[in-house]
Every structure is written in structure tokens, then in C-alpha cells.
Enzyme design. Sequence first.
Site, PDB file in Angstrom:
ATOM      1  N   GLU A 186       1.231  -1.135  -0.490  1.00 46.61           N
ATOM      2  CA  GLU A 186       0.012   0.152   0.145  1.00 46.61           C
ATOM      3  C   GLU A 186       0.621   1.272   0.046  1.00 46.61           C
ATOM      4  O   GLU A 186       1.201   2.135   1.111  1.00 46.61           O
ATOM      5  CB  GLU A 186      -1.190   0.488   1.454  1.00 46.61           C
ATOM      6  N   GLU A 281     -12.255   2.144   3.432  1.00 48.35           N
ATOM      7  CA  GLU A 281     -11.040   2.589   4.557  1.00 48.35           C
ATOM      8  C   GLU A 281     -10.593   3.627   4.848  1.00 48.35           C
ATOM      9  O   GLU A 281      -9.748   5.022   4.267  1.00 48.35           O
ATOM     10  CB  GLU A 281      -9.866   1.918   4.163  1.00 48.35           C
TER      11      GLU A 281
END
Length: 306
Positions: A186, A281
Site C-alpha cells: 500500500e 477504509e
Amino acid sequence: MQRRKFIRNIGLSTALAGMGGYQHLKANPEHRSSAPHAFNLKYAPHFGMFKHHAGEDLVDQLTFMSEQGFMALEDNGLLKRSEADQKKIGAALERLGMTMGVFVVDGGDNWKTSLTTGKDEFMETFLSTCKQSVEAAKKVNAKWMTVVPGFYERKIPIGIQTGNVIEALKRGAEILEPHGLTMVLEPLSDTPDLFLRNSDQSYAICKAVDSPACKILYDIYHMQRNEGNLITHMEAAWDEIAYIQIGDNPGRKEPGTGEINYLNVFKYLDEKGFKGIAGMEHGNASPGLEGEKALIEAYKKADSFK
């Protein structure tokens, strides 16, 4: 008559308690959906996102998610949960037909425990946590786990740092690949001190690792901040992207609260045939029950491209 009514009520209470502790639905029957909404993509909330509707119980929260049409879950902190809770989450996901999304391969203070340095202590922590992640993944039937390589090391040339990260990820992939698991890298925007910040950088690293166990987590919120031009960048890196995360910018809240045209982004993902998880998220733009209702409606609106 009173006795029969009492017995009937006792039976109803027992039945409801056996269905994951449906206390919130007993108290608030209007919150129960008659039929789940049919979303085009597999969006994944996280625990706490609907706590005003579902309460604190993890199974109740999962049940509420599924009733709204959200058929996946993210739980970044899964490794820190007890084995009993991991098993409970796994059983509930299986019963509800939901898919487990990412959890974080968290070796402590992950951003400062940097794989860029090439230090044995950081490598050992990472590999140990990968092994721990294999065991946790079995309990919840997980496939993906988030990896952040750590901080940029100013005393080491960027090429050497990149080589150190690639070596660490190759060794992590050796642990995960036999189990069909995938770590998703990420790139983040939280601080410029982080090593991994862009999708092209992540793409190059995944190509070098050359394993199905190492792919990209494309977090749309972070990438809007770091590189913009979202669809073009996703298209360029598409064959290494395995996971998507969502958050509008500015604010990191639900779609429609910032500048990103999520209707077009979700349409693009659908047209690409994306069958994976799109993790929610982000926070809720507004508090309480009304904020949770608004979040659900925001996803219905952003998902209405068909």
C-alpha cells in the site's frame, strides 16, 4: 393466557439470542432491512462503522453489514485480536456468505520498522509476522494482507533501499505463496517520510518480486493525494492491482463528501471486470445513526452506474 404469552415471549427471546445476539434488532426493528441492497461491487466496511445501528458485538455488526448488502469485511487489527475472536469472526463470515478482506501484517510500529534498511532485525520481525498472518488467515478464510515497507532511509541510496525491500518481499512471498495468500503493498500519503508513495513505484517492485503473493493495494484516497489522475494510473498498473480501498478527499470520508468522482471510478472498476474487494477504509462524515444511514445511501448513489 398470560402464561402462554410469557412462554411465547421467552421462546422468541431465546431464538433471537441464538442468531448472533440480535439485541439491536429487537430494540430497533426498523433498522432491519427487508432485503439486502444488490451492489455492483463488493464493498467492505470495518468494525465500528455501523456501531450505532448494530452495537458493539462483532457478530451483530457483521450481520447488519450483510443485511445492508455489504458482503465483505476489512479488519486491519485482526492480528491483535484473540484467537477466540478470530474464530468467531471467521464463523460469522462463513454463515453470512461474506468475504474477508485485508488485515495488516503488523510487526509493531510498522512505519518505523523499515524494510528499506536491510537490517536483519526488521527482516526477522517481518518474516515472523508473515508466519503469524498465515495462521490468522486460516481462521477467517482471508486471502489478502496489507504490507507497508516502512520509512524512507535518507542515509541509504534509493536504489539500495528498493533492493532491500524487494529482497524482504521475496522472502515474505515464499512464506505466503504456498498457502494461496497475497500481501498487497500500500503506497500511502500520510507522511513524505514513507518509502512507498506511488503506484508506478509499487508496480516496479511487484514486477521484481515476481510472485502472485505480492501485488498492489490501490487506495484511492491516498493516490488522489499523491498522484491524482486516478483511472489513468490504475489502468497503467492494472495487472499488478489486487485490492482497492476507498475514501474521498479531502477528509477521508465516504464517497460524495469530497472531490473524487466515485460514480466514474466505480464504473471503471466494474468495466474492468474487477471481482475483488473495495475496502471502505474511511470514517463517517456525520456522527450517530443519521451518519451511518447517510453513508449507506452514499454508497448506493456512487454504485448506481448501471
